[in-house]
Every structure is written in C-alpha cells, then in structure tokens.
Write a protein that holds these residues in place. Structure first.
Motif, PDB file in Angstrom:
ATOM      1  N   LYS A 171       0.833  -1.463   0.109  1.00 18.72           N
ATOM      2  CA  LYS A 171      -0.043  -0.012  -0.030  1.00 18.72           C
ATOM      3  C   LYS A 171       0.745   1.145   0.059  1.00 18.72           C
ATOM      4  CE  LYS A 171      -3.743  -2.222   0.252  1.00 18.72           C
ATOM      5  NZ  LYS A 171      -4.763  -2.597  -1.139  1.00 18.72           N
ATOM      6  N   CYS A 172       1.957   1.327  -0.805  1.00 20.09           N
ATOM      7  CA  CYS A 172       2.800   2.413  -0.888  1.00 20.09           C
ATOM      8  C   CYS A 172       2.447   3.307  -2.111  1.00 20.09           C
ATOM      9  CB  CYS A 172       4.432   1.939  -1.081  1.00 20.09           C
ATOM     10  SG  CYS A 172       4.559   0.511  -2.102  1.00 20.09           S
ATOM     11  N   PRO A 173       2.656   4.540  -2.032  1.00 18.69           N
ATOM     12  CA  PRO A 173       2.642   5.283  -3.129  1.00 18.69           C
ATOM     13  C   PRO A 173       3.174   4.727  -4.585  1.00 18.69           C
ATOM     14  CG  PRO A 173       3.490   6.760  -1.413  1.00 18.69           C
ATOM     15  CD  PRO A 173       3.593   5.366  -1.146  1.00 18.69           C
ATOM     16  N   VAL A 174       2.372   4.970  -5.792  1.00 16.23           N
ATOM     17  CA  VAL A 174       2.947   4.431  -7.051  1.00 16.23           C
ATOM     18  C   VAL A 174       2.942   5.643  -7.807  1.00 16.23           C
ATOM     19  CG1 VAL A 174       2.443   3.097  -8.976  1.00 16.23           C
ATOM     20  CG2 VAL A 174       1.696   2.262  -6.645  1.00 16.23           C
ATOM     21  N   LEU A 175       4.278   6.047  -8.268  1.00 14.44           N
ATOM     22  CA  LEU A 175       4.335   7.323  -8.953  1.00 14.44           C
ATOM     23  C   LEU A 175       4.882   6.960 -10.508  1.00 14.44           C
ATOM     24  CD1 LEU A 175       6.430   9.214  -6.361  1.00 14.44           C
ATOM     25  CD2 LEU A 175       3.927   9.251  -6.674  1.00 14.44           C
ATOM     26  N   PRO A 176       4.328   7.438 -11.361  1.00 12.22           N
ATOM     27  CA  PRO A 176       4.616   7.334 -12.763  1.00 12.22           C
ATOM     28  C   PRO A 176       5.832   8.172 -12.994  1.00 12.22           C
ATOM     29  CG  PRO A 176       2.382   7.531 -12.829  1.00 12.22           C
ATOM     30  CD  PRO A 176       2.892   7.876 -11.308  1.00 12.22           C
ATOM     31  N   ALA A 177       6.979   7.914 -13.606  1.00 13.85           N
ATOM     32  CA  ALA A 177       7.943   8.804 -13.673  1.00 13.85           C
ATOM     33  C   ALA A 177       8.436   8.539 -15.289  1.00 13.85           C
ATOM     34  CB  ALA A 177       8.898   8.540 -13.065  1.00 13.85           C
ATOM     35  N   ARG A 178       8.708   9.608 -16.022  1.00 11.71           N
ATOM     36  CA  ARG A 178       9.602   9.508 -17.490  1.00 11.71           C
ATOM     37  C   ARG A 178      10.571  10.611 -17.434  1.00 11.71           C
ATOM     38  NH1 ARG A 178       5.922  12.365 -22.301  1.00 11.71           N
ATOM     39  NH2 ARG A 178       4.872  13.971 -21.107  1.00 11.71           N
ATOM     40  N   PHE A 179      11.490  10.487 -18.322  1.00 15.63           N
ATOM     41  CA  PHE A 179      12.612  11.010 -18.517  1.00 15.63           C
ATOM     42  C   PHE A 179      12.767  11.751 -19.995  1.00 15.63           C
ATOM     43  CE2 PHE A 179      14.060   7.476 -15.748  1.00 15.63           C
ATOM     44  CZ  PHE A 179      13.447   8.210 -14.636  1.00 15.63           C
ATOM     45  N   ILE A 180      12.678  12.819 -20.192  1.00 18.67           N
ATOM     46  CA  ILE A 180      12.344  13.654 -21.285  1.00 18.67           C
ATOM     47  C   ILE A 180      14.162  14.095 -21.867  1.00 18.67           C
ATOM     48  CG2 ILE A 180      11.585  15.411 -22.425  1.00 18.67           C
ATOM     49  CD1 ILE A 180       9.629  13.246 -21.764  1.00 18.67           C
ATOM     50  N   ILE A 196      -0.686   7.177  -8.658  1.00 19.13           N
ATOM     51  CA  ILE A 196      -1.900   6.455  -9.211  1.00 19.13           C
ATOM     52  C   ILE A 196      -2.612   5.609  -8.405  1.00 19.13           C
ATOM     53  CG2 ILE A 196      -0.738   6.985 -11.297  1.00 19.13           C
ATOM     54  CD1 ILE A 196      -0.097   3.813 -11.473  1.00 19.13           C
ATOM     55  N   SER A 197      -2.189   5.328  -7.208  1.00 19.48           N
ATOM     56  CA  SER A 197      -2.911   4.316  -6.364  1.00 19.48           C
ATOM     57  C   SER A 197      -4.180   4.888  -6.154  1.00 19.48           C
ATOM     58  CB  SER A 197      -2.214   4.040  -5.117  1.00 19.48           C
ATOM     59  OG  SER A 197      -2.008   5.263  -4.301  1.00 19.48           O
ATOM     60  N   ILE A 198      -4.522   6.127  -6.294  1.00 18.36           N
ATOM     61  CA  ILE A 198      -5.832   6.815  -5.721  1.00 18.36           C
ATOM     62  C   ILE A 198      -6.679   6.759  -7.107  1.00 18.36           C
ATOM     63  CG2 ILE A 198      -4.928   8.437  -3.909  1.00 18.36           C
ATOM     64  CD1 ILE A 198      -5.218  10.543  -5.907  1.00 18.36           C
ATOM     65  N   ARG A 199      -6.276   6.600  -8.235  1.00 18.89           N
ATOM     66  CA  ARG A 199      -7.036   6.266  -9.557  1.00 18.89           C
ATOM     67  C   ARG A 199      -7.828   5.096  -9.638  1.00 18.89           C
ATOM     68  NH1 ARG A 199      -3.811   8.270 -15.016  1.00 18.89           N
ATOM     69  NH2 ARG A 199      -2.790   9.806 -14.152  1.00 18.89           N
ATOM     70  N   HIS A 200      -8.882   5.430 -10.374  1.00 15.85           N
ATOM     71  CA  HIS A 200      -9.809   4.160 -10.499  1.00 15.85           C
ATOM     72  C   HIS A 200      -9.665   3.501 -12.156  1.00 15.85           C
ATOM     73  CE1 HIS A 200     -11.638   6.108  -7.045  1.00 15.85           C
ATOM     74  NE2 HIS A 200     -12.194   4.803  -6.851  1.00 15.85           N
ATOM     75  N   LEU A 206     -10.658   0.931  -7.746  1.00 16.26           N
ATOM     76  CA  LEU A 206      -9.441   1.584  -7.393  1.00 16.26           C
ATOM     77  C   LEU A 206      -8.277   0.821  -7.539  1.00 16.26           C
ATOM     78  CD1 LEU A 206      -8.918   4.267  -5.767  1.00 16.26           C
ATOM     79  CD2 LEU A 206      -8.767   2.926  -3.653  1.00 16.26           C
ATOM     80  N   PHE A 207      -7.228   1.644  -7.896  1.00 14.41           N
ATOM     81  CA  PHE A 207      -6.104   0.721  -8.410  1.00 14.41           C
ATOM     82  C   PHE A 207      -5.475  -0.171  -7.103  1.00 14.41           C
ATOM     83  CE2 PHE A 207      -1.433   0.225  -8.356  1.00 14.41           C
ATOM     84  CZ  PHE A 207      -1.177   0.262  -9.744  1.00 14.41           C
TER      85      PHE A 207
END
Length: 250
Positions: A171-180, A196-200, A206-207
C-alpha cells in the motif's frame, strides 16, 4: 502499426529512437565524467521533486513506474544525488558477461543506485520497500509467459503484474516517472506524476482492486507518453513479441 502512422513518419520515429539510444549509451559510459556535474545536465520539474519527497516521507516505500524513454540510467544517478536510495529492478544482459560487468561497474559508481535482479531479487525488493526505499519498475517490458495479456497501444501484449501485486501488499505510493531528452540532445528533465494508487480503472475499481484493470491504468499512462514523444521510446525492445510468437505457433 501501433501508432497508426505511415512509413515516412515511422522511419523518422525509429531514426530518432536509435539516435536517443545511441546517445544514452555514450552518456552512460561517460557517467564517471558527467556525475560530478549531473545537476547541470538533468533537472527535476519543481512539482516532481516535491512529489517524490512527499511520497518518501510516508515511510512505506515508493514504487516508481518507469519506462525505457530518454536516458533512464542517467536520471537514476540524478535522483540518487538528491539523497534517495534508488533500486531499479533490472534484467541482466543474456549474451555477454563482459557487458554486464561494465554496466555493473558504472552503476557501482553511485552507491545509492542499487540494482535488483528481476529473477532473484524478491527478498531485496521487500527489504527496500520495508525500509522506505524507492523501487523502480520498468513497466514497458514484454513479460512473456509470466505476464497477463493486456492491450498496449491497441495491440495485445504480455504485461508484468508485479507493480500491482507489490502495491497490494505494501500500500505504498505508486508514482509514474518519465525522462525527457531536450531538443538540444544534451539536457534532460525528470517528470514525476501524481500517485496512481488513488485512480480508478475503466470499471470504477480503485487501483489494486482488479489486476487487469490496474495494469490498464499503467498502460494508458505509458501509451500517452509514447504518443507524445515516440522518438524517445526504445522501440527495438519489441513490446509485443511474445503474443505474436504464440499466434505464429498456432
């Protein structure tokens, strides 16, 4: 096929992809030279470093959903320079022990970047999350026989389910990351997005509540990134290989 573009545009995208990959290799080899000045070449957006710090301060560990875009190796060094323990889950090169030795030697120059073997590192993943560290999951790889078949850019592909299962456990935060990679081909930007763990998903779950639905959330984010800057993604991975080979066998 996956982007629905013509051959001329496709050639431009693939040319850009190979150029990015080639430059990334050179930059990685030159990490010993670049590292002392890494902050000059790789920047965070202001909200990105804030999101990473806030997630880390929760003390539950952080899952970072990454992709093979830009120069992920160089950006890992930059994140470590901010004091974070960064643990990417990696797959060793299969055909050249010498290449693995070189890669590991360069990665070893940044002690806070500690790679975890995708095949043998489950205990290390658990230990890292329990200690509040950051585990980086490359979510755009072909999972072959171990994955779940989902749609990726409109075509079926085998998708790794580990990021969802780890979230279900910790139940830890899930952070999308990209490098430009900037247009000047020298500087890079790290973009970290909201948890994104709060997304549906599309069915309102829920995620983490539904495995395929949660993987769909991950895929949609990566698809959006690829469509925006397709030349930065590593197309040579062949994301759809396993599914295509299974169809050929039939």
């Amino acid at each position: 096929m996956s982007l629905g573009v013509g051959i001329t545009t496709a050639r431009e995208i693939i040319r850009g992809s190979f150029m990015n990959f080639g430059m990334s290799i050179i930059e990685f080899i030159r990490v010993p030279v670049i590292k002392p000045r890494i902050k000059e070449f790789v920047k965070f957006t202001p909200e990105s470093i804030r999101r990473l710090r806030e997630a880390s301060e929760q003390g539950k560990g952080v899952l970072v959903m990454d992709t093979h875009m830009g120069n992920w190796e160089l950006c890992a060094v930059r994140v470590a320079e901010e004091g974070f323990e960064v643990c990417p889950i990696v797959t060793p090169q299969r055909n050249d022990a010498g290449v693995n030795d070189m890669i590991n030697e360069i990665r070893g120059l940044t002690p806070k970047v500690r790679t975890i073997d995708s095949e043998t590192g489950l205990r290390e993943i658990i230990r890292t999350l329990k200690s509040g560290g950051i585990v980086v999951v490359m979510q755009d790889l072909d999972a072959r026989k171990d994955g779940i078949i989902t749609n990726f850019l409109g075509m079926p592909a085998s998708t790794h389910e580990g990021i969802v299962k780890l979230y279900q456990k910790f139940k830890c935060p899930v952070l999308p990351a990209r490098f430009i990679r900037d247009k000047d081909n020298i500087h890079h930007e790290i973009r970290i997005y909201e948890d994104i763990s709060i997304r549906h998903d599309k069915n309102g779950k829920l995620f983490g509540e539904d495995l395929p639905g949660s993987l769909g959330i991950c895929n949609e984010i990566i698809e959006e990134w690829i469509r925006e800057r397709p030349e930065l993604w590593m197309w040579l991975m062949d994301r759809w290989e396993y599914v295509f080979r299974q169809k050929e066998k039939k």
